[in-house]
Scaffold this motif. Structure first.
Motif, PDB file in Angstrom:
ATOM      1  N   HIS A   9      -2.886  -2.688  -5.107  1.00  0.00           N
ATOM      2  CA  HIS A   9      -3.441  -1.345  -4.974  1.00  0.00           C
ATOM      3  C   HIS A   9      -2.750  -0.607  -3.848  1.00  0.00           C
ATOM      4  O   HIS A   9      -2.128  -1.208  -2.977  1.00  0.00           O
ATOM      5  CB  HIS A   9      -4.953  -1.395  -4.726  1.00  0.00           C
ATOM      6  CG  HIS A   9      -5.334  -2.134  -3.478  1.00  0.00           C
ATOM      7  ND1 HIS A   9      -5.408  -1.528  -2.262  1.00  0.00           N
ATOM      8  CD2 HIS A   9      -5.629  -3.437  -3.266  1.00  0.00           C
ATOM      9  CE1 HIS A   9      -5.744  -2.414  -1.351  1.00  0.00           C
ATOM     10  NE2 HIS A   9      -5.885  -3.592  -1.931  1.00  0.00           N
ATOM     11  N   ASP A  38      -2.396  -6.798 -11.993  1.00  0.00           N
ATOM     12  CA  ASP A  38      -3.229  -5.633 -12.279  1.00  0.00           C
ATOM     13  C   ASP A  38      -2.702  -4.507 -11.403  1.00  0.00           C
ATOM     14  O   ASP A  38      -2.890  -4.508 -10.184  1.00  0.00           O
ATOM     15  CB  ASP A  38      -4.686  -5.948 -11.963  1.00  0.00           C
ATOM     16  CG  ASP A  38      -5.606  -4.754 -12.169  1.00  0.00           C
ATOM     17  OD1 ASP A  38      -5.123  -3.654 -12.509  1.00  0.00           O
ATOM     18  OD2 ASP A  38      -6.829  -4.934 -11.977  1.00  0.00           O
ATOM     19  N   SER A  40      -3.361  -1.205 -11.896  1.00  0.00           N
ATOM     20  CA  SER A  40      -4.118   0.011 -12.203  1.00  0.00           C
ATOM     21  C   SER A  40      -4.408   0.853 -10.969  1.00  0.00           C
ATOM     22  O   SER A  40      -4.624   2.051 -11.078  1.00  0.00           O
ATOM     23  CB  SER A  40      -5.430  -0.348 -12.903  1.00  0.00           C
ATOM     24  OG  SER A  40      -6.236  -1.156 -12.062  1.00  0.00           O
ATOM     25  N   GLN A  41      -4.402   0.252  -9.788  1.00  0.00           N
ATOM     26  CA  GLN A  41      -4.736   0.972  -8.560  1.00  0.00           C
ATOM     27  C   GLN A  41      -3.523   1.268  -7.675  1.00  0.00           C
ATOM     28  O   GLN A  41      -3.681   1.636  -6.511  1.00  0.00           O
ATOM     29  CB  GLN A  41      -5.768   0.175  -7.755  1.00  0.00           C
ATOM     30  CG  GLN A  41      -7.078  -0.039  -8.489  1.00  0.00           C
ATOM     31  CD  GLN A  41      -7.738   1.274  -8.868  1.00  0.00           C
ATOM     32  OE1 GLN A  41      -7.900   2.148  -8.032  1.00  0.00           O
ATOM     33  NE2 GLN A  41      -8.110   1.416 -10.122  1.00  0.00           N
ATOM     34  N   ALA A  71      -2.777  -2.775 -17.208  1.00  0.00           N
ATOM     35  CA  ALA A  71      -3.376  -1.464 -16.937  1.00  0.00           C
ATOM     36  C   ALA A  71      -2.542  -0.633 -15.972  1.00  0.00           C
ATOM     37  O   ALA A  71      -3.019  -0.246 -14.899  1.00  0.00           O
ATOM     38  CB  ALA A  71      -4.800  -1.647 -16.415  1.00  0.00           C
ATOM     39  N   SER A  73      -0.933   2.083 -13.746  1.00  0.00           N
ATOM     40  CA  SER A  73      -1.300   3.428 -13.278  1.00  0.00           C
ATOM     41  C   SER A  73      -0.153   4.383 -13.612  1.00  0.00           C
ATOM     42  O   SER A  73       0.950   3.952 -13.959  1.00  0.00           O
ATOM     43  CB  SER A  73      -1.524   3.384 -11.769  1.00  0.00           C
ATOM     44  OG  SER A  73      -0.297   3.134 -11.104  1.00  0.00           O
ATOM     45  N   ARG A  77       3.637   3.542 -14.653  1.00  0.00           N
ATOM     46  CA  ARG A  77       4.102   3.994 -15.979  1.00  0.00           C
ATOM     47  C   ARG A  77       5.386   4.809 -15.871  1.00  0.00           C
ATOM     48  O   ARG A  77       6.228   4.758 -16.750  1.00  0.00           O
ATOM     49  CB  ARG A  77       3.036   4.831 -16.672  1.00  0.00           C
ATOM     50  CG  ARG A  77       1.945   4.035 -17.295  1.00  0.00           C
ATOM     51  CD  ARG A  77       0.982   4.977 -18.007  1.00  0.00           C
ATOM     52  NE  ARG A  77      -0.107   4.237 -18.569  1.00  0.00           N
ATOM     53  CZ  ARG A  77      -0.238   4.007 -19.872  1.00  0.00           C
ATOM     54  NH1 ARG A  77       0.643   4.464 -20.714  1.00  0.00           N
ATOM     55  NH2 ARG A  77      -1.258   3.312 -20.306  1.00  0.00           N
ATOM     56  N   SER A  94      -4.875  -3.708 -20.669  1.00  0.00           N
ATOM     57  CA  SER A  94      -5.990  -4.220 -19.870  1.00  0.00           C
ATOM     58  C   SER A  94      -5.638  -5.554 -19.230  1.00  0.00           C
ATOM     59  O   SER A  94      -4.714  -6.241 -19.664  1.00  0.00           O
ATOM     60  CB  SER A  94      -7.227  -4.389 -20.746  1.00  0.00           C
ATOM     61  OG  SER A  94      -7.014  -5.425 -21.687  1.00  0.00           O
TER      62      SER A  94
END
Length: 150
Positions: A9, A38, A40-41, A71, A73, A77, A94
């Motif tokens: 993150h 992960d 995503s953050q 996932a 972010s 991306r 996910s």
């Protein structure tokens, strides 16, 4: 085969990669490591951060394992279609899909040119010159009225 899930993150940039790299390398110490990241953050990712992800994926492949991104972010991306080596990393929508390596959860890479990388900065704006104009119409410098000429 099981996988280690690690959530990243914040900033994945030149100043933070030195902190993250040893942790990721430690996760790859096992034989045939499976690492799910992960992401995503992750709020900002620069070329150094993208290169870290690629090098970690390469190290995992060299040891018979793999790295999967979960996932992503918008910051991550933006690198998927443009960073060299990112196309070799499986990207899932996910964490659960990445953990299970579910092919139905795989994301397609962005088409070329659709990304806006953090290192692609707009051209700098040139400063506007300000000039004060006296009531007589003569320009004055910022320092005040011109000194009398002798």
């Amino acid at each position: 085969m099981s996988a280690v899930v690690l959530a990243l993150h914040g900033l994945l940039v030149d100043g933070t990669v030195a902190t993250v790299e040893p942790v990721l390398a430690g996760c790859l110490a096992a034989h045939e490591p499976r690492l799910v990241l992960d992401v995503s953050q992750v709020t900002v990712c620069d070329t150094v951060g993208a290169a870290l992800l690629v090098s970690v994926a390469d190290m995992a492949r060299d040891r018979g394992g793999e790295v999967r991104l979960a996932a992503p972010s918008p910051a991550i991306r933006s690198w998927l279609g443009v960073a060299a080596g990112m196309s070799g990393i499986a990207v899932f929508a996910s964490v659960a899909g990445a953990f299970a390596a579910d092919p139905r959860d795989l994301l397609d890479a962005l088409p070329a040119g659709a990304a806006n990388c953090v290192d692609e900065r707009p051209a700098p704006r040139l400063p506007r010159l300000r000039r004060r104009v006296s009531p007589s119409g003569r320009a004055r410098s910022r320092r005040g009225p011109a000194s009398p000429r002798r």
